[in-house]
Design an enzyme around this catalytic site. Structure first.
Site, PDB file in Angstrom:
ATOM      1  N   GLU A 162       0.851  -1.185   0.000  1.00  0.00           N
ATOM      2  CA  GLU A 162       0.000   0.000   0.000  1.00  0.00           C
ATOM      3  C   GLU A 162       0.893   1.244   0.000  1.00  0.00           C
ATOM      4  OE1 GLU A 162      -2.776   0.427   3.267  1.00  0.00           O
ATOM      5  OE2 GLU A 162      -3.779   2.092   2.272  1.00  0.00           O
ATOM      6  N   ALA A 174       1.440  -0.245  10.815  1.00  0.00           N
ATOM      7  CA  ALA A 174       1.176  -1.646  10.488  1.00  0.00           C
ATOM      8  C   ALA A 174       0.364  -1.701   9.203  1.00  0.00           C
ATOM      9  CB  ALA A 174       0.402  -2.320  11.611  1.00  0.00           C
ATOM     10  N   MET A 175       0.234  -2.915   8.651  1.00  0.00           N
ATOM     11  CA  MET A 175      -0.435  -3.054   7.367  1.00  0.00           C
ATOM     12  C   MET A 175      -1.346  -4.278   7.345  1.00  0.00           C
ATOM     13  SD  MET A 175      -0.954  -1.818   4.444  1.00  0.00           S
ATOM     14  CE  MET A 175      -2.155  -2.590   3.387  1.00  0.00           C
ATOM     15  N   GLU A 176      -2.560  -4.054   6.853  1.00  0.00           N
ATOM     16  CA  GLU A 176      -3.631  -5.051   6.942  1.00  0.00           C
ATOM     17  C   GLU A 176      -3.648  -6.088   5.818  1.00  0.00           C
ATOM     18  OE1 GLU A 176      -4.087  -1.711   6.247  1.00  0.00           O
ATOM     19  OE2 GLU A 176      -5.642  -1.426   4.740  1.00  0.00           O
ATOM     20  N   ASN A 177      -2.515  -6.449   5.214  1.00  0.00           N
ATOM     21  CA  ASN A 177      -2.488  -7.457   4.143  1.00  0.00           C
ATOM     22  C   ASN A 177      -3.363  -8.652   4.503  1.00  0.00           C
ATOM     23  OD1 ASN A 177      -0.182  -5.905   3.115  1.00  0.00           O
ATOM     24  ND2 ASN A 177       0.876  -6.845   4.842  1.00  0.00           N
ATOM     25  N   HIS A 219      -7.099  -2.254  14.949  1.00  0.00           N
ATOM     26  CA  HIS A 219      -7.251  -1.516  13.692  1.00  0.00           C
ATOM     27  C   HIS A 219      -7.000  -2.418  12.480  1.00  0.00           C
ATOM     28  CE1 HIS A 219      -6.939   2.226  11.219  1.00  0.00           C
ATOM     29  NE2 HIS A 219      -6.155   1.458  10.487  1.00  0.00           N
ATOM     30  N   GLU A 220      -5.876  -3.109  12.482  1.00  0.00           N
ATOM     31  CA  GLU A 220      -5.552  -3.952  11.311  1.00  0.00           C
ATOM     32  C   GLU A 220      -6.539  -5.109  11.201  1.00  0.00           C
ATOM     33  OE1 GLU A 220      -3.622  -2.365   9.497  1.00  0.00           O
ATOM     34  OE2 GLU A 220      -2.784  -1.088  11.063  1.00  0.00           O
ATOM     35  N   HIS A 236      -9.763  -3.975   9.658  1.00  0.00           N
ATOM     36  CA  HIS A 236      -9.650  -3.747   8.214  1.00  0.00           C
ATOM     37  C   HIS A 236     -10.095  -4.970   7.405  1.00  0.00           C
ATOM     38  CE1 HIS A 236      -8.108   0.166   7.290  1.00  0.00           C
ATOM     39  NE2 HIS A 236      -6.947   0.039   7.895  1.00  0.00           N
ATOM     40  N   GLU A 247     -10.042   4.028   6.057  1.00  0.00           N
ATOM     41  CA  GLU A 247      -9.272   4.481   7.217  1.00  0.00           C
ATOM     42  C   GLU A 247     -10.133   5.215   8.249  1.00  0.00           C
ATOM     43  OE1 GLU A 247      -6.690   3.131   7.856  1.00  0.00           O
ATOM     44  OE2 GLU A 247      -5.888   2.481   5.928  1.00  0.00           O
TER      45      GLU A 247
HETATM   46  N1  PHE Z   1      -3.185   0.875   5.831  1.00  0.00           N
HETATM   47  C1  PHE Z   1      -2.322   0.995   6.973  1.00  0.00           C
HETATM   48  C2  PHE Z   1      -3.228   1.229   8.159  1.00  0.00           C
HETATM   49  O1  PHE Z   1      -3.727   2.264   8.408  1.00  0.00           O
HETATM   50  C3  PHE Z   1      -1.355   2.103   6.934  1.00  0.00           C
HETATM   51  C4  PHE Z   1      -0.289   1.995   5.906  1.00  0.00           C
HETATM   52  C5  PHE Z   1      -0.343   2.760   4.766  1.00  0.00           C
HETATM   53  C6  PHE Z   1       0.788   1.168   6.105  1.00  0.00           C
HETATM   54  C7  PHE Z   1       0.635   2.695   3.811  1.00  0.00           C
HETATM   55  C8  PHE Z   1       1.781   1.108   5.175  1.00  0.00           C
HETATM   56  C9  PHE Z   1       1.712   1.879   4.032  1.00  0.00           C
HETATM   57  O2  PHE Z   1      -3.554   0.366   8.853  1.00  0.00           O
HETATM   58 ZN    ZN Z   2      -5.770   1.636   8.510  1.00  0.00          ZN
END
Ligand code: PHE
Ligand code: ZN
Length: 877
Positions: A129, A270-273, A305-306, A309, A328
């Site tokens: 992302e 963090a990232m919600e993959n 949060h993650e 998502h 978001e």
């Molecule tokens: N989508 C992530 C979040 O808010 C934030 C994020 C954006 C992480 C871009 C990495 C790169 O949970």
């Molecule tokens: Zn987010």
């Protein structure tokens, strides 16, 4: 070389994708120097696209193309075109689906921007992302192209024993040359920004969760070996999140496996993959002796949060990046409510509003102000902002206030049901809320397109004969051409004895509080059956993100501080009192008058101290003075020295006058409860430590000893940090030795060393700038680690108003030097560092000139990234 005129992308130019990718098979031969990517895309023309024979344009950056073929036939160089950002094929099959096979190589080790596939200490991981997938292979890198992914990872068995990707593990095996492979399949279609892979020597902590329909989900957290003992809180937080989303939104997890990987090098939180969240270590690792209470709370919040998502972001995603707040804003709102339910609702709301009002309001008043749904951008990474996230969450919260809690659930149910599996817009979300409730949100939609914080001016008059109270509200925003907003305002009325007055309005039942809906530029509301003039408690719970302007005397505020039943407004009354007093003292400073403590404020503090409080965290907030950056926001021209002097004066006066009360509280609550993280123990630590900070203000030997003793004996990081922070901000002679012993104690815990940097960077001590310079040379400082950069450069520039804005401009020059150094390494982090300079117009002429010089220097730097260029140039415009 910088693109002299980087391209601006506009929301109004959105068109549907020409092609869709149904499935993709990805094969990675992983290696830190050179990774080979083989991708097979099943493409077809998008039936919704009306263009005849459009070229197929794939995005790709910093890739080395090896070969390309359609349905098994290799393309020669005349059949495709490549430039820095795209690969175009003029002719592709139109009538039927086709397979596009691409082979390319990438270099994870050279990737210091931490976007795409990169090396974080010894592990390989991805961040896609918003547009990082194009740094892995050529693709339709846009969120409205949703694809089923199958991924095979091949790597050396010793270097990369653990190989992870999204979805479920479907097969694995051994290869010659000490290599192995693992295949993963994600059954859910997803945009490529949710793709992830991780490879490394990782340890795994495992647990399970039984869902509402009795499915058992395997939960795994992967960390480096020496961190295995710091994962239990994250695991518990994950289970709490999963339960909460079932109970609150009826959302169940959809895969059989949920993985979290903690990495030390990460640009964000963090990232919600899908099924494979990648986290900054900061939001996973915690042990009582290494993490503070607030770290524990943040970890729970970010894990939540993650996890949330998965429904708000992944199952339903964004049509384009202008819709970022769709996922978001809603997800921040969800995590805020989750944390409020786990801890203290009152405290959580106050903390969220504090962040919003200091940081987001400043952003919205400055040159980078944008609506929660921006209309254009140069670099999308610059739009992961407080506005999109925090104001976005406030907008969702206002919808809930308007349609009510049950109505909001009906709306979210409809939203999930209507749009599952789709890429949608903010407007779709609002429509679901409208349709489920038969509630008109047409005017409300302006919140999505208008930027800036609206101001509400309030006047009131009481009519003794009619026994009515009239409140007139006038809304204004920065530009007069803007439409009036639909603003929900929660109101309560208090009688002079402190009891709540019933609220009567025409044809309206009585209640303790009501929500009035302001829709006009100016509108009056009349409250009836009031035998005496009430004290009005307006904007309870901070029901809208606005600046409230209302004449209130210190007496009236003191009354609200004692009696308001709304926990937010009660705290707010105290803050307004302190704020009024400190702003007065700031003026005295500027006019070189002698400073005098206001007796009403002292009295109010005494009162607060005398009452019994159940929620000690809330009590601590009542005892806290507004922060320097909040005070700055209240001034026309920010005067950092006067702010500091005036606020310290008040703190000092309170410490002197209330010394015995602070001492008694300190003694009462100072005990070792390390390892206990219930609201009670957290509250006791919090109140004790705020008392300590008041006492340290006295700079007496006795109190120095108190802080030092706490520092030396603390078995939890909250107490150790609190004591060290007091010491660092005082003249305590033990300062150097405490800092040194802390460093020696924690030099192997990166996250604790980050705190050590931050503490020194934020100090009000006179020599702070020199200290920061010295720390830059410290062997533990690392420009390539975003957490470290944030802990020193970020903390100094964003949280040390006093020293960063030193009149000689050395802070500004230092920051620009650091941004330029970072720019070529990591443009995203560099760009975030510019934020401290964007507020230049808020300062005096001399400082304005100095800051402007540095911004100009940035845009004239050779090779400046479009990230930094966008922020710096828009600041100057
Ligand atoms: N989508 C992530 C979040 O808010 C934030 C994020 C954006 C992480 C871009 C990495 C790169 O949970
Ligand atoms: Zn987010």
């Amino acid at each position: 070389m910088r693109d002299a005129n980087p391209q601006t992308i506009y929301l109004k130019d959105y068109t549907v994708p020409e092609y869709l990718i149904e499935n993709v098979e990805l094969n990675f031969i992983l290696d830190e120097q050179e990774t080979r990517v083989v991708s097979k895309l099943s493409l077809k023309k998008n039936p919704q696209c009306k263009i005849a024979n459009p070229a197929l344009v794939l995005q790709g950056e910093e890739l080395d193309l090896v070969s390309i073929a359609i349905d098994g036939t290799a393309l020669d160089k005349t059949q495709y075109q490549q430039n820095k950002e795209t690969l175009s094929i003029a002719h592709v099959p139109q009538e039927q689906a086709f397979i596009l096979a691409i082979e390319n190589t990438i270099s994870p080790k050279a990737n210091t921007a931490l976007e795409g596939l990169y090396l974080s200490s010894t592990m390989l991981c991805t961040q896609c992302e918003a547009q990082g997938f194009r740094k892995i292979t050529y693709f339709l890198d846009r969120p409205d192209v949703m694809t089923r992914f199958k991924t095979t990872l091949i790597a050396d068995k010793d270097k990369y024993p653990v190989l992870l990707s999204n979805g479920n593990k479907v097969a694995e095996g051994e290869l010659k040359n000490n290599r192995h492979w693992v295949s993963w399949e994600d059954p859910f279609k997803k945009p490529c920004y949710l793709f992830a892979l991780v490879a490394g020597q990782l340890e795994c902590i495992e647990d399970s969760f039984t869902t509402m329909s009795n499915r058992e989900i395997c939960l795994q957290i992967f960390v480096e070996k020496h961190d295995v003992d710091k994962c239990s809180h994250a695991m518990q937080s994950l289970k709490n999140s999963m339960r909460w989303d079932e109970e609150t939104y009826d959302r169940e997890y959809d895969l059989d496996l949920y993985m979290i990987v903690a990495v030390s090098h990460f640009n964000m939180g963090a990232m919600e993959n899908k099924g494979l969240n990648v986290f900054n270590t900061k939001f996973v690792l915690a042990r009582p002796d290494t993490a503070t209470d607030s770290d524990y709370e943040h970890i729970e919040g970010v894990i939540g949060h993650e996890y949330f998502h998965n429904w708000t972001g992944n199952r339903i995603t964004c049509r384009d990046w202008f819709q970022l707040s769709l996922k978001e804003g809603f997800t921040v709102f969800r995590d805020q409510e989750f944390t409020a339910d786990q801890t203290s609702k009152a405290v959580k709301r106050i903390e969220d509003v504090k962040l919003l009002r200091t940081r987001q309001f400043a952003e919205d008043a400055g040159p980078l102000s944008h609506p929660i749904r921006p209309e254009s951008y140069i670099e999308i990474n610059n739009f992961y902002t407080l506005t999109v996230y925090e104001k976005g969450a406030e907008v969702v919260r206002m919808i809930r206030t308007l349609v009510g809690e049950n109505g909001f659930r009906k709306g979210s149910d409809l939203y999930f049901q209507r749009h599952d599996g789709q890429a949608v817009t903010c407007d779709d979300f609002v429509s679901a809320m409208e349709d489920a409730n038969d509630f008109d949100l047409r005017q409300f939609r302006h919140w999505y397109s208008q930027s800036g914080t609206p101001t509400l001016e309030v006047t009131q008059s009481y009519n003794q004969d009619k026994q009515t109270c009239k409140i007139t509200l006038k809304q204004s925003s920065k530009s007069t051409t803007e439409e009036p907003l639909h603003i929900p305002i929660k109101v309560g009325l208090l009688n002079s004895d402190g009891s709540s007055a019933a609220v009567y309005t025409a044809n309206e039942e009585t209640a303790d509080e009501i929500i009035i809906e302001l829709k006009e530029k100016e509108q009056s509301f009349i409250f009836e059956q009031l035998e005496e003039k009430p004290v009005v408690s307006l904007l309870r719970g901070f029901s809208a993100p606005v600046i409230l302007k209302m004449e209130q005397s210190l007496e009236e505020l003191a009354f609200l501080l004692s009696h308001d039943t709304d926990t937010f407004n009660r705290w707010e009354a105290g803050q307004k009192m302190s704020c009024q007093v400190i702003l007065g003292l700031i003026e005295d400073c500027q006019k070189k008058r002698t400073l005098q403590m206001n007796p009403l404020l002292l009295e109010a503090y005494k009162n607060v101290l005398q009452q019994p409080w159940d929620d000690l965290s809330y009590f601590s907030l009542l005892l806290s003075l507004p922060e320097e950056n909040y005070l700055a926001g209240q001034m026309d021209v920010i005067d950092v020295d006067a702010i500091h002097t005036a606020r310290e004066f008040v703190k000092q006066a309170l410490a002197e006058q209330l010394q015995s009360q602070f001492q008694a509280l300190y003694q009462q609550f100072h005990k070792d409860e390390s390892g206990q993280f219930d609201a009670g123990a957290i509250g006791r630590r919090r109140i004790k430590n705020i008392c300590l900070s008041y006492l340290m203000q006295l700079e007496t030997e006795q109190n120095y000893q108190l802080a030092k003793a706490q520092f030396n004996t603390a078995k939890n990081m909250t107490d150790q940090m609190a004591a060290l922070s007091c010491i660092v901000n005082s003249n305590n002679p033990a300062k150097p030795s405490c800092l040194e012993s802390f460093y020696q104690q924690w030099k192997n815990e990166a996250l604790v060393i980050d705190k050590w940097f931050t503490l020194q960077a934020c100090s009000s001590a006179k020599d702070t700038f020199d200290t920061v310079q010295t720390l830059l040379q410290h062997s533990a400082f690392e420009l390539s680690n975003p957490n470290r950069v944030r802990s020193l450069t970020g903390a100094f520039s964003q949280s040390n108003q006093l020293h960063f804005h030193a009149a000689n401009g050395q802070g500004y020059q230092f920051l620009a030097d650091q941004i330029i150094a970072l720019n070529s390494l990591n443009p995203q982090v560099a760009s975030r560092m510019v934020s401290a300079l964007t507020q230049w117009k808020r300062f005096d002429n001399a400082r304005q000139a100095l800051m402007k010089t540095q911004l100009e220097r940035l845009i004239n730097t050779a090779d400046i990234s479009k990230d930094v260029f966008e922020v710096a140039s828009k600041s100057l415009a």
